[in-house]
Design an enzyme around this catalytic site. Sequence first.
Site, PDB file in Angstrom:
ATOM      1  N   CYS A  59      37.094 122.746  69.140  1.00 26.16           N
ATOM      2  CA  CYS A  59      36.751 124.170  68.718  1.00 26.16           C
ATOM      3  C   CYS A  59      36.193 124.879  68.563  1.00 26.16           C
ATOM      4  O   CYS A  59      35.190 124.519  67.271  1.00 26.16           O
ATOM      5  CB  CYS A  59      38.331 124.580  68.028  1.00 26.16           C
ATOM      6  N   ALA A 104      32.656 125.105  64.282  1.00 24.49           N
ATOM      7  CA  ALA A 104      33.191 124.312  65.197  1.00 24.49           C
ATOM      8  C   ALA A 104      34.637 123.883  64.535  1.00 24.49           C
ATOM      9  O   ALA A 104      33.955 123.331  62.789  1.00 24.49           O
ATOM     10  CB  ALA A 104      31.760 123.896  65.979  1.00 24.49           C
ATOM     11  N   LYS A 105      35.056 122.741  65.041  1.00 20.05           N
ATOM     12  CA  LYS A 105      35.543 121.711  64.378  1.00 20.05           C
ATOM     13  C   LYS A 105      36.251 120.717  65.223  1.00 20.05           C
ATOM     14  O   LYS A 105      37.008 121.206  66.698  1.00 20.05           O
ATOM     15  CB  LYS A 105      37.236 122.235  63.391  1.00 20.05           C
ATOM     16  N   GLY A 106      36.414 119.678  65.020  1.00 17.07           N
ATOM     17  CA  GLY A 106      37.541 118.895  65.903  1.00 17.07           C
ATOM     18  C   GLY A 106      38.560 117.882  64.707  1.00 17.07           C
ATOM     19  O   GLY A 106      38.258 117.965  63.879  1.00 17.07           O
ATOM     20  N   ASP A 145      34.572 114.711  58.055  1.00 12.68           N
ATOM     21  CA  ASP A 145      35.518 115.583  57.110  1.00 12.68           C
ATOM     22  C   ASP A 145      36.256 114.815  57.036  1.00 12.68           C
ATOM     23  O   ASP A 145      36.240 113.252  56.737  1.00 12.68           O
ATOM     24  CB  ASP A 145      36.043 116.410  58.644  1.00 12.68           C
TER      25      ASP A 145
END
Length: 417
Positions: A59, A104-106, A145
């Site tokens: 995202c 953002a992040k995934g 992460d």
Amino acid sequence: MTETGPLDNMLAQMEQAREYVDIDDGIFERLKYPERTLSVSLPVRMDDGSVEVFDAYRCQFDGARGPFKGGIRFHPTVSEEEVQALAGWMTWKTALVDLPFGGAKGGIICQPKELSQSEIEQLTRRYTEGIRRIIGPDTDIPAPDVNTNPRTMAWIMDTYSVYQGYAVPEIVTGKPLEVGGTAGRVEATGRGVTIITEETFEYLGTDVAQADVAIQGFGNVGSVTARLLHERGANVVAVSDVTGAVYDPSGLDVPDVSAYVENNDGRLEGYPDAEFITNDDLLTLDVDALIPAAIEDVITVDVADRLEADVVVEAANGPTTFDAAAVLRDRDVPVVPDILANAGGVIVSYLEWVQNSQQYSWELEEVNRDLEARLTEAFDEMLAAYEGKDIPDLRTAAYTIALERTADAHEYRGLFP
């Protein structure tokens, strides 16, 4: 009260800050939605020859202030809603500490402990191929992460570089030193939590050398925080992982606990020199500071009603639900928000990205000095907003700064077409 998910939690936090900051209604509406979320399916040939398909996401929430920035997590609870919430929090985090990034992040839905090293590598490379159309060193720069690490980042860098035909170290941060990583990145988030905890103690008039601290989570962030606070004289009375918590009211021997975990398949279970308690027990210990350093939504209304810590420092992303935060506010328990407390990782990620772009590296002392300067400045700005605008809590004060900076970027850039 009805508990909600992380995205609703994040949006509610934004709405709460809305009345304390002057933002155009149209721009504020834009800030509530991610720019895009990519969903990918990842077929992987397993060690036994079978093929398993994993679902994954990336995202990109808001890029008004610069390239998207955010980690990648491997965890069974990953969902589209979760990565959108985490990407939003990254947006406000980078704005609060004034980095030229968006958020953002995934994540990949998987259980890493059930996968071999080879399967994790194949999964990582397949994911990189799936999202490489929307990432890039000037577009979106991933980082580690939950359940990802420097080795994971090296695989992402290598896969992306193979498609480009040349090495692109600046495509990710949190890499090993040998392929463009920066000194201090691995412990940066925990070091940042430690710095913010010390600043909080000073603000509250608590002597860190006499403080009792409980840390929920003993992964990279929790273990580094425990070690650094222990070195500064704090009494780390409890730490925990998925197997439960170890507790000693006179203070744990943190180096000994870390050595035990390292030789026990990364688990606290069975540690002989402390009492074993539940994670719930840890969250409600009578301590000077509670540091949730695991995953989101662990401090619920029920926990908030029973919580006895003098202050909560959020090392994890979104560990306190919105309704629980209201309970703590009514009980006058200050909460130092995640978008400040755990910002050390993204600050040093920024420094790594800058070094890669310049093809020049800095010494550890310079990296740590920059990290501390940026964090303490952001802490002081949050306090100034909290005290100067009669804002009800520290989180809302932090959000007013982050929202205003992001909204200003949108105001200057305008709306195209």
